[in-house]
Design a protein around this motif. Sequence first.
Motif, PDB file in Angstrom:
ATOM      1  N   GLY A  41       0.816  -1.181  -0.224  1.00 43.32           N
ATOM      2  CA  GLY A  41      -0.004   0.059  -0.019  1.00 43.32           C
ATOM      3  C   GLY A  41       0.700   1.392   0.074  1.00 43.32           C
ATOM      4  O   GLY A  41       0.363   2.500   0.020  1.00 43.32           O
ATOM      5  N   PHE A  42       2.049   1.110   0.093  1.00 50.35           N
ATOM      6  CA  PHE A  42       3.073   2.099   0.144  1.00 50.35           C
ATOM      7  C   PHE A  42       4.543   1.617   0.138  1.00 50.35           C
ATOM      8  O   PHE A  42       4.778   0.410   0.165  1.00 50.35           O
ATOM      9  CB  PHE A  42       3.125   2.886   1.344  1.00 50.35           C
ATOM     10  CG  PHE A  42       3.411   2.310   2.659  1.00 50.35           C
ATOM     11  CD1 PHE A  42       4.675   2.192   3.415  1.00 50.35           C
ATOM     12  CD2 PHE A  42       2.256   1.310   3.358  1.00 50.35           C
ATOM     13  CE1 PHE A  42       5.038   1.407   4.175  1.00 50.35           C
ATOM     14  CE2 PHE A  42       2.509   0.669   4.550  1.00 50.35           C
ATOM     15  CZ  PHE A  42       3.901   0.706   5.018  1.00 50.35           C
ATOM     16  N   LEU A  43       5.525   2.542  -0.145  1.00 51.72           N
ATOM     17  CA  LEU A  43       6.919   2.385   0.066  1.00 51.72           C
ATOM     18  C   LEU A  43       7.445   3.253   0.758  1.00 51.72           C
ATOM     19  O   LEU A  43       6.783   4.358   1.051  1.00 51.72           O
ATOM     20  CB  LEU A  43       7.524   2.519  -1.524  1.00 51.72           C
ATOM     21  CG  LEU A  43       6.952   1.283  -2.582  1.00 51.72           C
ATOM     22  CD1 LEU A  43       7.763   1.694  -3.946  1.00 51.72           C
ATOM     23  CD2 LEU A  43       7.334  -0.074  -2.100  1.00 51.72           C
ATOM     24  N   VAL A  44       8.674   2.940   1.381  1.00 50.89           N
ATOM     25  CA  VAL A  44       9.393   3.931   2.072  1.00 50.89           C
ATOM     26  C   VAL A  44      10.655   4.174   1.443  1.00 50.89           C
ATOM     27  O   VAL A  44      11.444   3.340   1.123  1.00 50.89           O
ATOM     28  CB  VAL A  44       9.628   3.117   3.541  1.00 50.89           C
ATOM     29  CG1 VAL A  44      10.519   4.164   4.522  1.00 50.89           C
ATOM     30  CG2 VAL A  44       8.462   2.757   4.173  1.00 50.89           C
ATOM     31  N   ARG A  92      18.101  16.152  -6.483  1.00 57.05           N
ATOM     32  CA  ARG A  92      16.639  16.852  -5.834  1.00 57.05           C
ATOM     33  C   ARG A  92      16.178  15.147  -5.208  1.00 57.05           C
ATOM     34  O   ARG A  92      15.879  14.440  -6.027  1.00 57.05           O
ATOM     35  CB  ARG A  92      15.775  17.723  -6.387  1.00 57.05           C
ATOM     36  CG  ARG A  92      16.649  18.809  -6.751  1.00 57.05           C
ATOM     37  CD  ARG A  92      15.677  19.629  -7.905  1.00 57.05           C
ATOM     38  NE  ARG A  92      14.251  19.735  -7.350  1.00 57.05           N
ATOM     39  CZ  ARG A  92      13.151  19.055  -7.863  1.00 57.05           C
ATOM     40  NH1 ARG A  92      13.435  18.054  -8.977  1.00 57.05           N
ATOM     41  NH2 ARG A  92      11.989  19.182  -7.451  1.00 57.05           N
ATOM     42  N   ALA A  93      15.663  15.245  -4.088  1.00 57.06           N
ATOM     43  CA  ALA A  93      15.308  13.978  -3.744  1.00 57.06           C
ATOM     44  C   ALA A  93      14.587  13.785  -2.483  1.00 57.06           C
ATOM     45  O   ALA A  93      14.278  14.811  -1.735  1.00 57.06           O
ATOM     46  CB  ALA A  93      16.373  12.880  -3.229  1.00 57.06           C
ATOM     47  N   LEU A  94      13.545  12.787  -2.427  1.00 63.26           N
ATOM     48  CA  LEU A  94      12.835  12.608  -1.259  1.00 63.26           C
ATOM     49  C   LEU A  94      13.685  12.079  -0.070  1.00 63.26           C
ATOM     50  O   LEU A  94      14.595  11.224  -0.126  1.00 63.26           O
ATOM     51  CB  LEU A  94      11.770  11.281  -1.540  1.00 63.26           C
ATOM     52  CG  LEU A  94      10.592  11.565  -2.355  1.00 63.26           C
ATOM     53  CD1 LEU A  94       9.737  10.366  -2.043  1.00 63.26           C
ATOM     54  CD2 LEU A  94       9.745  12.926  -1.683  1.00 63.26           C
ATOM     55  N   PRO A  95      13.701  12.812   0.906  1.00 62.78           N
ATOM     56  CA  PRO A  95      14.594  12.392   2.271  1.00 62.78           C
ATOM     57  C   PRO A  95      14.105  11.022   2.587  1.00 62.78           C
ATOM     58  O   PRO A  95      13.012  10.443   2.632  1.00 62.78           O
ATOM     59  CB  PRO A  95      14.178  13.344   3.414  1.00 62.78           C
ATOM     60  CG  PRO A  95      13.766  14.528   2.694  1.00 62.78           C
ATOM     61  CD  PRO A  95      12.998  13.975   1.330  1.00 62.78           C
ATOM     62  N   GLU A  96      14.973  10.275   3.101  1.00 63.28           N
ATOM     63  CA  GLU A  96      14.905   8.819   3.499  1.00 63.28           C
ATOM     64  C   GLU A  96      13.827   8.791   4.589  1.00 63.28           C
ATOM     65  O   GLU A  96      13.544   9.830   5.266  1.00 63.28           O
ATOM     66  CB  GLU A  96      16.138   8.117   4.109  1.00 63.28           C
ATOM     67  CG  GLU A  96      17.177   7.554   3.173  1.00 63.28           C
ATOM     68  CD  GLU A  96      18.098   6.928   3.667  1.00 63.28           C
ATOM     69  OE1 GLU A  96      18.544   5.825   2.862  1.00 63.28           O
ATOM     70  OE2 GLU A  96      18.799   7.343   4.417  1.00 63.28           O
ATOM     71  N   GLY A  97      13.032   7.768   4.628  1.00 62.40           N
ATOM     72  CA  GLY A  97      11.897   7.662   5.714  1.00 62.40           C
ATOM     73  C   GLY A  97      10.452   8.222   5.149  1.00 62.40           C
ATOM     74  O   GLY A  97       9.311   7.859   5.602  1.00 62.40           O
ATOM     75  N   ARG A  98      10.470   9.054   4.045  1.00 62.62           N
ATOM     76  CA  ARG A  98       9.349   9.461   3.497  1.00 62.62           C
ATOM     77  C   ARG A  98       8.645   8.392   2.863  1.00 62.62           C
ATOM     78  O   ARG A  98       9.120   7.648   2.027  1.00 62.62           O
ATOM     79  CB  ARG A  98       9.385  10.543   2.636  1.00 62.62           C
ATOM     80  CG  ARG A  98       9.997  11.927   2.977  1.00 62.62           C
ATOM     81  CD  ARG A  98       9.427  12.716   4.247  1.00 62.62           C
ATOM     82  NE  ARG A  98       7.832  12.773   4.294  1.00 62.62           N
ATOM     83  CZ  ARG A  98       7.517  14.042   4.312  1.00 62.62           C
ATOM     84  NH1 ARG A  98       8.150  15.179   4.455  1.00 62.62           N
ATOM     85  NH2 ARG A  98       6.190  14.284   4.371  1.00 62.62           N
ATOM     86  N   LEU A  99       7.312   8.313   3.006  1.00 61.53           N
ATOM     87  CA  LEU A  99       6.413   7.413   2.357  1.00 61.53           C
ATOM     88  C   LEU A  99       6.241   7.730   0.920  1.00 61.53           C
ATOM     89  O   LEU A  99       6.012   8.962   0.616  1.00 61.53           O
ATOM     90  CB  LEU A  99       5.198   7.075   2.673  1.00 61.53           C
ATOM     91  CG  LEU A  99       4.884   6.557   4.489  1.00 61.53           C
ATOM     92  CD1 LEU A  99       3.468   6.226   4.768  1.00 61.53           C
ATOM     93  CD2 LEU A  99       6.056   5.460   4.539  1.00 61.53           C
ATOM     94  N   VAL A 100       6.220   6.871  -0.185  1.00 62.07           N
ATOM     95  CA  VAL A 100       6.182   7.289  -1.707  1.00 62.07           C
ATOM     96  C   VAL A 100       5.242   6.326  -2.413  1.00 62.07           C
ATOM     97  O   VAL A 100       5.121   5.100  -1.662  1.00 62.07           O
ATOM     98  CB  VAL A 100       7.474   7.079  -2.044  1.00 62.07           C
ATOM     99  CG1 VAL A 100       8.238   5.775  -2.074  1.00 62.07           C
ATOM    100  CG2 VAL A 100       7.486   7.876  -3.625  1.00 62.07           C
TER     101      VAL A 100
END
Length: 448
Positions: A41-44, A92-100
């Motif tokens: 349902g999500f990824l990290v 440019r990136a999503l910081p680690e730990g954000r759900l994606v």
Amino acid sequence: MSEVTTTDLYEVTMALSYLREDMRAPATFSLSVRDLPPGRGFLVAAGLEPALDYLSRFHVGRSDVRDFADALGRPVEDLEPLRGLSFDGQVRALPEGRLVFAGEPLLEVTAPLPQAQLVETYLLSLVCHQTAIASKAARCVLAARGRPVVDFSLRRAHGPEAGLRAARLCALVGFAGTSNVAAARRYGIPAAGTMAHSYVEAFASEEEAFRAFARAHPGPVTFLVDTYDTDRGVATAARVLADLGLGPECGIRLDSGDLGALARRARAALDAAGLADVLIIVSGGLDEYGVDRLVRDGAPIDAYAVGTKVGTAADAPYLDAAYKLVEYDGHPVMKLSTAKATAPGPKQVFRGPGLRDVVGLANEEPPPGTEPLLRTVMRGGLRTAPPDPLAAARARFEADLAALPDGARRIEHPTAPAPAPSTRLTVLTTVVRHRIEARPGPGRTPEE
């Protein structure tokens, strides 16, 4: 083995051609997952920190050029244009730990085209593997519903390095500890472990084994009780714990059989022996599905140890991810392949309440009530900030997880949120598609 040559051969052939054609203008590549694996349902988002380490030290040296030439069966001189190439671009990136979610960029690289191309394979390998493991581990945390979960994955991981990374990722999403001593020391994770069946077998009896172990380890101990007969093992462990005056924070571990039924019998036996504060820990082929069933069945289990299935993301061991060119020399580009079309232009993810996301263009204003998620983490080939602490990634994960809709939190048959494209991204996609489709083909003129 050089990190530079840890790549697919076609990255080398393309980069060499770009250099020979003097195609050195800035290019933006976007790394995203097309579709979530079944049962997710999500990824990290994970793997960014080692990816930035890799880019920071990327440099094509003399030996790399020789290796490229050998792989292609060509003279070294032919590959000399690659020598000295370093990464001096932006990330440019999503910081680690954000759900994606599907279709959202985890990171975007902007650099001279040969550089941005040559780092593709290594970045995909790092980010995809670590995002897959972190996402599996996160579901174990959800399934445990507040009970501690410990990483036992090292011995079944796909190599020692993969096991080290798995321990870090498990800690990132909230695991209480790891059996991996190197990971515990490197990342400041509590080390956890008990004993193996071989230890018990080495002694004349279970009782001798338990007493010897307690003599060697005067602190809280955990006895593995299922080497022979589990009920007898529990009784023996209870007797030793009581005789030695050991209780609080000590435990027994169940590693096989019907863990729910065995835990109930063990709890009754321990309570009857006046050892209500002795913990019950279970292991043995567990992942989020097994943990979820035990928790829903009300099994009196205090902590879960998970290993093989989590350290290898056994039910979803890969991600349908891609690293695609979205802009070159200031011009948005896209791919039109059936079922694999991409959207043009550098992007941003705008997150609203309840993790309602909009994927838009990097240069557009955030929709009201949203925050942009992608941050500039590297500029000119240098990090824009020191390495992100593991605790910060964990805090981001916990905040996003708390906001995750119930449907996406389900262990069985989750429903993943679907990000919406912004109006500007939709318009740009249409314009670029029409421009590509209007190009002259064989036997056609522009007017046709």
